[in-house]
Design a protein around this motif. Structure first.
Motif, PDB file in Angstrom:
ATOM      1  N   THR A   1       2.215  -4.253  -2.794  1.00  0.00           N
ATOM      2  CA  THR A   1       2.138  -3.046  -3.552  1.00  0.00           C
ATOM      3  C   THR A   1       3.228  -2.277  -2.627  1.00  0.00           C
ATOM      4  O   THR A   1       3.762  -1.303  -3.563  1.00  0.00           O
ATOM      5  CB  THR A   1       0.746  -2.593  -3.368  1.00  0.00           C
ATOM      6  OG1 THR A   1      -0.444  -3.379  -3.942  1.00  0.00           O
ATOM      7  CG2 THR A   1       0.816  -1.128  -4.027  1.00  0.00           C
TER       8      THR A   1
ATOM      9  N   CYS B   1      -2.560  -6.289 -10.146  1.00  0.00           N
ATOM     10  CA  CYS B   1      -3.027  -6.619  -9.016  1.00  0.00           C
ATOM     11  C   CYS B   1      -4.272  -6.242  -8.698  1.00  0.00           C
ATOM     12  O   CYS B   1      -5.370  -6.863  -8.102  1.00  0.00           O
ATOM     13  CB  CYS B   1      -2.093  -6.383  -7.854  1.00  0.00           C
ATOM     14  SG  CYS B   1      -2.663  -6.843  -6.376  1.00  0.00           S
ATOM     15  N   TRP B   2      -4.745  -4.654  -8.886  1.00  0.00           N
ATOM     16  CA  TRP B   2      -5.813  -4.090  -8.629  1.00  0.00           C
ATOM     17  C   TRP B   2      -6.772  -4.028  -9.794  1.00  0.00           C
ATOM     18  O   TRP B   2      -6.469  -3.870 -10.911  1.00  0.00           O
ATOM     19  CB  TRP B   2      -5.606  -2.815  -8.238  1.00  0.00           C
ATOM     20  CG  TRP B   2      -4.543  -3.025  -7.044  1.00  0.00           C
ATOM     21  CD1 TRP B   2      -3.153  -2.674  -6.864  1.00  0.00           C
ATOM     22  CD2 TRP B   2      -4.747  -3.355  -5.266  1.00  0.00           C
ATOM     23  NE1 TRP B   2      -2.558  -2.860  -5.605  1.00  0.00           N
ATOM     24  CE2 TRP B   2      -3.564  -3.186  -4.713  1.00  0.00           C
ATOM     25  CE3 TRP B   2      -6.077  -3.689  -4.893  1.00  0.00           C
ATOM     26  CZ2 TRP B   2      -3.594  -3.388  -3.578  1.00  0.00           C
ATOM     27  CZ3 TRP B   2      -6.044  -3.936  -3.513  1.00  0.00           C
ATOM     28  CH2 TRP B   2      -4.736  -3.859  -2.883  1.00  0.00           C
TER      29      TRP B   2
ATOM     30  N   ASP C   1       1.447  -3.700 -13.018  1.00  0.00           N
ATOM     31  CA  ASP C   1       0.488  -3.807 -12.039  1.00  0.00           C
ATOM     32  C   ASP C   1      -0.842  -4.364 -12.439  1.00  0.00           C
ATOM     33  O   ASP C   1      -1.413  -3.676 -13.102  1.00  0.00           O
ATOM     34  CB  ASP C   1       0.235  -2.604 -11.101  1.00  0.00           C
ATOM     35  CG  ASP C   1      -0.660  -2.788  -9.856  1.00  0.00           C
ATOM     36  OD1 ASP C   1      -0.991  -4.003  -9.974  1.00  0.00           O
ATOM     37  OD2 ASP C   1      -0.753  -1.844  -9.127  1.00  0.00           O
TER      38      ASP C   1
END
Length: 473
Positions: free
Chosen positions: A23, A48-49, A46
């Motif tokens: 990140t 990822c989260w 993103d």
């Protein structure tokens, strides 16, 4: 020597998250793009989260209207807000000391919120007693704090059986408490199912290095995406009963189930099994406003329910929870709205129904597309995502790529994720962060993003994957 040089060894043992490092690099790339550095993409995506609003999913209007009105009560005078929004906001403000959300919230005994949770549980399975409920600033906080009541000092460290793959944050929590995360493997080749023989193996293995006291389960699974059947849940309940283990169940993804198998709570199955299990198996279950269709990750609120726990122990838990933190007032309001949303006939219901259906359609689309696209690629395979908010596909990496990663001092799937970020501008996290069977490699992809964004992620991923395999074969 300074005080911080003598910091607890348990804290020292917590490993930094690889995804945090990725990140950080993603932020640097975003800054480089702003400064005009030429790259083969114009923006970093993103996935990822598990943070829906960060990924472009729009908040639910009803929830935000009530929250906005609670923050700025003058909106109660507005003729632009539905009447049920104003009524809910007034109800919430009456619960706040001084009629303000800026006052401390009551987490020790918020009667009205307990009633909301109990009514939700009645609709879901079999209700709840206020004495068994605890309001918390999120599921991870409640899990970590409750684990501190199970961890004991001694020559043999306390152990908790934890799933692989699972939550890296829960492993960090156990490490910080000085406990041992004793891994049990989910069976990827069987759709990430939890098998009894593997639990028995893991338990016997754990006894060599620690004193196992609890079994931790994530259902629906994260990042595995598996949803347990009633038969599987019954098997786990019998297992903890026979082995005298405390049962910890993370159920925060219960609203995100996509396949034919429906979510069933552990409490419901436990009650339906009857004596002796229903009266003796000790259970702590966790839910949160951060996940599901609500997705209010930043408001930090959830609840824990204890079942069959001794009243004296519950009093100590209540003291511990009330002493350590106060769940944010706005988070408690969001939790109430999640568990008691607009109903048919309410002015806000048509828009609420449309918005939640749109999110649901988006999730179904993304689950289907991730499965189709990844399984169409060579050396890439994804199990069906039955629930949760992640896909966890397996990478079959060339030996040349594995050796290159080792030469650079990193795990092979971390190397893949770094290259994917640098070359294609897509941020995902490596499977090594969540645990995986030795010799296997994975990436974790969050599916709570818009359909357009997911299509762009898959386009970039397939182009990158093809080139990566070509480069290292």
């Amino acid at each position: 020597m300074g005080v911080l040089h003598e910091i607890s060894q348990n804290v020292r043992n917590i490993k930094p998250l690889v995804s945090s490092l990725l990140t950080r690099r993603a932020r640097q790339i975003k800054e480089e793009l702003r400064q005009g550095v030429k790259k083969p993409y114009k923006e970093v995506i993103d996935v990822c989260w598990d943070d829906p609003h960060r990924a472009g999913v729009k908040p639910l209007s009803f929830v935000r209207q009530v929250l906005a009105t609670c923050i700025h009560p003058q909106l109660l005078m507005s003729d632009r807000l539905p009447i049920d929004v104003k009524q809910r906001a007034q109800t919430m403000l009456r619960r706040c000391d001084g009629g303000s959300v800026g006052s401390y919230a009551d987490t020790s005994h918020p009667t009205e919120l307990f009633e909301t949770i109990s009514e939700f549980m009645k609709r879901r399975d079999c209700g709840a007693s206020a004495g068994d409920l605890f309001i918390t600033p999120g599921s991870l906080w409640s899990l970590t704090t409750f684990l501190s009541t199970l961890v004991k000092k001694g020559s043999l460290r306390t152990g908790v059986l934890t799933p692989v793959p699972g939550h890296c944050t829960s492993i960090s929590a156990l490490t910080g408490l000085g406990a041992v995360a004793a891994p049990y493997q989910l069976r990827e080749e069987h759709g990430w199912e939890l098998h009894l023989e593997e639990l028995l193996r893991a338990l016997e293995s754990a006894k060599r290095t620690c004193n196992p006291v609890a079994l931790y389960i994530i259902n629906p699974g994260s990042p595995s995406g598996h949803v347990q059947s009633r038969e599987s849940i019954q098997e786990m309940i019998r297992f903890v009963s026979e082995k005298r283990l405390f049962l910890l169940v993370n159920e925060v993804y219960q609203d995100c189930v996509y396949g034919e198998r429906k979510f069933i709570s552990y409490k419901r199955v436990l009650r339906e099994m009857g004596p002796p299990f229903a009266d003796t198996v000790e259970l702590a279950s966790f839910h949160s406003a951060s996940k599901g269709l609500l997705g209010e990750s930043g408001l930090r609120c959830g609840y824990m329910e204890l079942v069959n726990v001794d009243p004296t122990v519950k009093r100590y838990v209540a003291t511990l929870f009330s002493a350590n933190a106060c769940a944010p007032t706005l988070g408690q309001i969001a939790l109430d709205l999640m568990l008691n949303p607009p109903q048919p006939g309410d002015p806000s219901y048509p828009l609420y129904k449309m918005e939640t259906q749109n999110i649901w359609n988006m999730l179904i689309h993304n689950v289907k597309r991730v499965y189709e696209v990844i399984n169409s690629q060579p050396n890439f395979h994804c199990q069906p995502v039955e629930g949760g908010t992640f896909a966890f596909p397996r990478l079959y990496l060339p030996l040349k790529a594995i050796q290159k990663a080792k030469d650079m001092g990193m795990e092979p799937d971390t190397f893949y994720c770094i290259r994917l970020l640098e070359d294609a501008g897509v941020l995902v996290s490596p499977g090594c962060e969540y645990g995986q069977k030795d010799g296997t490699y994975h990436i974790r992809i969050c599916i709570t993003t818009t359909e357009e964004t997911m299509e762009e992620v898959l386009r970039r991923l397939t182009c990158f994957h093809t080139q990566f395999m070509k480069d290292f074969n």
